[in-house]
Design an enzyme around this catalytic site. Structure first.
Site, PDB file in Angstrom:
ATOM      1  N   LYS A 174     -33.356  33.363 -23.952  1.00  0.00           N
ATOM      2  CA  LYS A 174     -32.887  34.594 -23.305  1.00  0.00           C
ATOM      3  C   LYS A 174     -31.361  34.630 -23.358  1.00  0.00           C
ATOM      4  O   LYS A 174     -30.666  33.948 -22.604  1.00  0.00           O
ATOM      5  CB  LYS A 174     -33.348  34.657 -21.843  1.00  0.00           C
ATOM      6  CG  LYS A 174     -32.876  35.933 -21.149  1.00  0.00           C
ATOM      7  CD  LYS A 174     -32.409  35.609 -19.756  1.00  0.00           C
ATOM      8  CE  LYS A 174     -31.319  36.436 -19.155  1.00  0.00           C
ATOM      9  NZ  LYS A 174     -30.386  37.194 -19.891  1.00  0.00           N
ATOM     10  N   SER A 228     -22.735  31.161 -14.473  1.00  0.00           N
ATOM     11  CA  SER A 228     -21.962  30.977 -13.238  1.00  0.00           C
ATOM     12  C   SER A 228     -22.656  29.986 -12.296  1.00  0.00           C
ATOM     13  O   SER A 228     -23.876  29.773 -12.374  1.00  0.00           O
ATOM     14  CB  SER A 228     -21.814  32.322 -12.524  1.00  0.00           C
ATOM     15  OG  SER A 228     -23.070  32.723 -12.010  1.00  0.00           O
ATOM     16  N   VAL A 231     -25.419  31.791 -10.208  1.00  0.00           N
ATOM     17  CA  VAL A 231     -26.721  31.972 -10.866  1.00  0.00           C
ATOM     18  C   VAL A 231     -27.380  30.610 -11.109  1.00  0.00           C
ATOM     19  O   VAL A 231     -28.593  30.463 -10.969  1.00  0.00           O
ATOM     20  CB  VAL A 231     -26.577  32.778 -12.181  1.00  0.00           C
ATOM     21  CG1 VAL A 231     -27.904  32.888 -12.907  1.00  0.00           C
ATOM     22  CG2 VAL A 231     -26.024  34.169 -11.898  1.00  0.00           C
ATOM     23  N   GLU A 249     -25.034  24.154 -16.635  1.00  0.00           N
ATOM     24  CA  GLU A 249     -23.655  24.043 -17.083  1.00  0.00           C
ATOM     25  C   GLU A 249     -22.931  25.252 -16.488  1.00  0.00           C
ATOM     26  O   GLU A 249     -23.189  26.379 -16.885  1.00  0.00           O
ATOM     27  CB  GLU A 249     -23.678  24.104 -18.623  1.00  0.00           C
ATOM     28  CG  GLU A 249     -22.381  23.782 -19.270  1.00  0.00           C
ATOM     29  CD  GLU A 249     -21.809  22.497 -18.764  1.00  0.00           C
ATOM     30  OE1 GLU A 249     -22.482  21.472 -18.813  1.00  0.00           O
ATOM     31  OE2 GLU A 249     -20.680  22.550 -18.261  1.00  0.00           O
ATOM     32  N   CYS A 283     -15.422  28.601 -19.713  1.00  0.00           N
ATOM     33  CA  CYS A 283     -15.568  27.725 -18.548  1.00  0.00           C
ATOM     34  C   CYS A 283     -14.564  26.587 -18.634  1.00  0.00           C
ATOM     35  O   CYS A 283     -14.257  25.957 -17.628  1.00  0.00           O
ATOM     36  CB  CYS A 283     -16.995  27.247 -18.356  1.00  0.00           C
ATOM     37  SG  CYS A 283     -17.715  26.557 -19.803  1.00  0.00           S
ATOM     38  N   GLN A 330     -16.172  42.651 -14.910  1.00  0.00           N
ATOM     39  CA  GLN A 330     -15.307  41.488 -15.084  1.00  0.00           C
ATOM     40  C   GLN A 330     -13.838  41.879 -14.914  1.00  0.00           C
ATOM     41  O   GLN A 330     -13.050  41.181 -14.290  1.00  0.00           O
ATOM     42  CB  GLN A 330     -15.541  40.881 -16.475  1.00  0.00           C
ATOM     43  CG  GLN A 330     -15.106  39.439 -16.591  1.00  0.00           C
ATOM     44  CD  GLN A 330     -15.921  38.502 -15.718  1.00  0.00           C
ATOM     45  OE1 GLN A 330     -17.142  38.655 -15.601  1.00  0.00           O
ATOM     46  NE2 GLN A 330     -15.254  37.562 -15.068  1.00  0.00           N
ATOM     47  N   GLU A 384     -13.089  30.219  -9.676  1.00  0.00           N
ATOM     48  CA  GLU A 384     -13.101  30.571 -11.094  1.00  0.00           C
ATOM     49  C   GLU A 384     -12.947  32.083 -11.238  1.00  0.00           C
ATOM     50  O   GLU A 384     -13.727  32.844 -10.667  1.00  0.00           O
ATOM     51  CB  GLU A 384     -14.407  30.112 -11.744  1.00  0.00           C
ATOM     52  CG  GLU A 384     -14.419  30.375 -13.234  1.00  0.00           C
ATOM     53  CD  GLU A 384     -15.639  29.798 -13.934  1.00  0.00           C
ATOM     54  OE1 GLU A 384     -16.764  30.072 -13.476  1.00  0.00           O
ATOM     55  OE2 GLU A 384     -15.465  29.087 -14.936  1.00  0.00           O
TER      56      GLU A 384
HETATM   57  C1  UN1 Z   1     -17.246  27.489 -22.610  1.00  0.00           C
HETATM   58  O1  UN1 Z   1     -16.124  27.619 -22.190  1.00  0.00           O
HETATM   59  O2  UN1 Z   1     -18.202  28.069 -22.070  1.00  0.00           O
HETATM   60  O3  UN1 Z   1     -14.321  23.407 -25.515  1.00  0.00           O
HETATM   61  C2  UN1 Z   1     -17.534  26.658 -23.809  1.00  0.00           C
HETATM   62  C3  UN1 Z   1     -14.276  24.631 -25.695  1.00  0.00           C
HETATM   63  C4  UN1 Z   1     -15.301  25.268 -26.585  1.00  0.00           C
HETATM   64  C5  UN1 Z   1     -16.539  25.545 -25.811  1.00  0.00           C
HETATM   65  C6  UN1 Z   1     -16.290  26.275 -24.525  1.00  0.00           C
HETATM   66  N1  UN1 Z   1     -15.590  24.408 -27.682  1.00  0.00           N
HETATM   67  O4  UN1 Z   1     -13.419  25.321 -25.187  1.00  0.00           O
END
Ligand code: UN1
Length: 496
Positions: A174, A228, A231, A249, A283, A330, A384
C-alpha cells in the site's frame, strides 16, 4: 491522463469500491497526473488471499531462482531510471537529481538484496552431544504488508518489498496516496521481471481503509511501515492483537553539531543539503544545527546567505534547487511551525513565508527558513516539521552540544563537523541514534548498512543491509541427531 489499477493476483483491475482518487503535481496543481483506485477493505482481503495462496509455492522456489527475477527487475529499473525519475518529480515535487537518486537507491537495494539469494547465511555450530548436528536457518513468515510514505516513493518500497521476496514471503503493498505512480512503475517492473502472480499485490488508497485492514488482518504475518510516529502508533495498536511482526520506521529530529574547529564551508554546505534537500521532507533531515559559540555568528550569517540564495521552483526545471512541499496540508504545517517559532521567541533569520509569485502560485512552495537563537526545548527544536525549516541552537562546549543533540524524543540520525578525531569518536559513541556521520550531513544513508533509529523513531528493527533480513525472516534452529539413540541435552554430557 491515465486511470491506474490495483494489481491483485496478477491482474490489473479496478477496486470494487468504484471510487478513484486524483494524483496531482504539487508544483503545478493544474497538472493532473492520473487517477488511482480508492480501494476498500474488500480489495485488501482479496489481495491478502492472493498473497497467501502464492506463498505456498513461492516459499519453495529456490532463493537463487527468486534472485534471478530480482536481478532482472533491478536491470529494468536501471533502464527506465530517467522516465521513473521524471514521473516521481511530477508526483512528489523533489528535484530531478534527487528523484534520480531515489530510483538509484531502489536499483542498489534490489541488486544488493538479490545477492542475498545466494547468502542468507545461518550458523552451523558444534553440538554438545556426540553424533549430532546443529544449525540455524532463515525461514519466511508468509504475507507481508508494506506501507510506505511519499517522500521516497521508489526507494522505500524497494527496501521492504525486495528483502521480503528474497526471503520467500509474498507482499501486499500500500503506497502513500500522494505517490502511487512510482508504486505502479515499480510493481510493473516486478511483473515484467517474471515474479509470479499473487507474489506481489498492489492496493492503492487511504490508510483508514487499506492500511487499517492490512494491520488488523490475521493472515498478514509482517507489517513494515514507514511514516509518522502518530500513524506508527496506530499501526502498532492495530497489529497487536494478532501478534504479527511489526517493523516501524518513524520520525526524526536530527542534529548536526558544528564545533569551533570545523571546516565551516563544508559544514554550511552540509547543513544546506541536509536541511533543505527534499524540501526538508526526509525523516533524516538535518532540522537542528547546534553550533559552538566560537563560530556561531559567522556560521549563522553565512548559512543564512546561502539559504536565501536557493532557487525554489518546479523540480523538473534544472535550475531549481528546492521543490515544493507535498501538499497544502504539509505547507500549512510548515507555516504553523513558523508561527510557533516566532511565538516561542526564536529569531527568524531568513524565510518564513509561503511563496506566492506568479511562478509559485500554482504549487505548495515555501521559502527556505532558518530560525537562529533557538532554545533546545522549544517546540521547533523538538518536533518533526517535515519542511524547509532549520533551527540553529548555540552551545558552549562539546558536552553541551551532545546533550542538546540527545535531548529529543527521536533518534534516527546525527552528525558532527570537527577536525578533532577524539571528539568525532566520542560523539559517535554518545549520540543516541541509529545512524551517525562525521563531516557529512544527517542524510545520505547507503543501502548496504542498517537503516533505522532509536527511541520514538522505531521499535528496534532495522531495514536495509542484512539487518532487513531479520524483519522478513524468522530463525529456525535445527538439530539432527545421527547417533541412533536418545541423547538428552544438558544431561547426558559426561560421556567424553
Ligand atoms: C527518509 O528520509 O525517509 O539517508 C529516507 C537518506 C536516504 C533515505 C532517507 N538515503 O537520507
Amino acid at each position: 491522463m491515465t486511470t491506474h489499477y490495483n494489481f491483485i493476483d496478477g491482474e490489473w483491475a479496478p477496486s470494487d469500491s468504484g471510487e478513484l482518487f486524483e494524483n496531482r503535481n504539487p508544483a503545478r496543481r493544474d497538472h493532473l497526473i492520473g487517477t488511482f483506485q480508492k480501494s476498500s477493505a474488500r480489495d485488501v482481503e482479496r489481495a491478502i488471499d492472493a498473497a497467501a495462496r502464492a506463498y505456498s509455492t513461492w516459499r519453495l522456489v529456490p532463493a537463487p531462482r527468486r534472485a534471478e527475477m530480482l536481478f532482472r527487475a533491478a536491470q529494468l529499473v536501471a533502464e527506465r531510471k530517467e522516465s521513473f525519475a521524471r514521473d516521481m518529480t511530477c508526483e512528489m515535487g523533489k528535484v530531478l537529481d534527487e528523484t534520480r537518486g531515489d530510483v538509484q537507491e531502489a536499483i542498489d537495494m534490489t541488486f544488493f538484496m538479490a545477492g542475498e539469494g545466494r547468502r542468507q547465511y545461518g550458523q552451523t555450530v558444534p553440538s554438545e552431544l556426540r553424533d549430532k548436528f546443529a544449525m540455524s536457518i532463515r525461514q519466511p513468515l508468509g504475507v507481508c504488508a508494506v506501507i510506505t510514505p511519499w517522500n521516497f516513493p521508489m526507494a522505500i518500497p524497494s527496501w521492504k518489498i525486495i528483502p521480503a521476496l528474497i526471503c520467500g514471503n509474498t507482499v501486499v503493498f500500500k503506497p502513500a496516496t500522494h505517490t502511487p505512480l512510482s508504486a505502479v512503475n515499480f510493481v510493473k517492473v516486478l511483473e515484467e521481471a517474471g515474479v509470479p502472480r499473487g507474489v506481489v499485490n498492489l492496493v492503492t488508497g487511504g490508510g483508514e481503509e487499506v492500511g487499517s485492514a492490512l494491520s488488523a488482518s490475521n493472515a498478514v504475518r509482517v507489517v513494515s511501515f514507514t511514516g509518522s510516529t502518530e500513524v506508527g502508533r496506530t499501526v502498532a495498536q492495530k497489529t497487536a492483537p494478532s501478534f504479527k511482526k511489526v517493523h516501524l520506521e518513524m520520525g526524526g529530529k536530527n542534529v548536526v553539531i558544528v564545533m569551533a574547529d570545523a571546516d565551516l564551508d563544508l559544514a554550511i554546505e552540509g547543513c544546506l543539503w541536509g536541511g533543505f534537500g527534499t524540501t526538508g521532507q526526509r525523516c533524516t533531515a538535518a532540522s537542528r544545527v547546534v553550533v559552538h559559540e566560537g563560530v556561531y555568528r559567522d556560521f549563522v550569517g553565512r548559512f543564512v546567505a546561502r539559504a536565501r540564495a536557493l532557487r525554489v521552483g518546479d523540480g523538473l526545471d534544472p535550475a531549481t534547487q528546492m521543490g515544493p512541499s507535498i501538499s497544502r496540508e504539509q505547507l500549512e504545517t510548515v507555516m504553523a511551525y513558523v508561527e510557533i517559532g516566532r511565538a516561542e521567541g526564536a529569531r527568524l533569520a531568513c524565510g518564513g513565508h509561503a511563496l506566492e509569485s506568479a511562478e509559485h502560485a500554482s504549487g505548495y512552495f515555501h521559502e527556505p527558513t532558518i530560525f537562529a537563537d533557538v532554545g533546545p526545548r522549544m517546540r521547533i527544536a523538538q518536533e518533526e516539521i517535515f519542511g524547509p525549516v532549520v533551527s540553529v541552537i548555540p552551545c558552549r562546549s562539546f558536552d553541551e552540544g551532545v546533550a542538546i543533540g540527545n535531548d529529543v524524543p527521536y533518534g534516527l540520525s546525527a552528525s558532527i563537523y570537527t577536525q578533532d578525531l577524539n571528539q568525532a569518536f566520542r560523539a559517535m559513541r554518545d549520540l543516541d541514534t541509529g545512524i551517525f556521520y562525521v563531516n557529512a550531513p544527517t542524510i545520505g544513508a547507503e543501502v548496504h548498512l542498517p537503516f533505522g533509529g532509536t527511541k520514538a523513531t522505531g521499535n528496534g528493527h532495522r531495514e536495509a543491509g542484512t539487518a532487513a533480513l531479520d524483519v522478513f525472516s524468522e530463525w529456525k534452529s535445527v538439530y539432527v541427531d545421527f547417533s541412533g539413540r536418545l541423547q538428552r541435552a544438558q544431561i547426558d554430557t559426561a560421556d567424553v
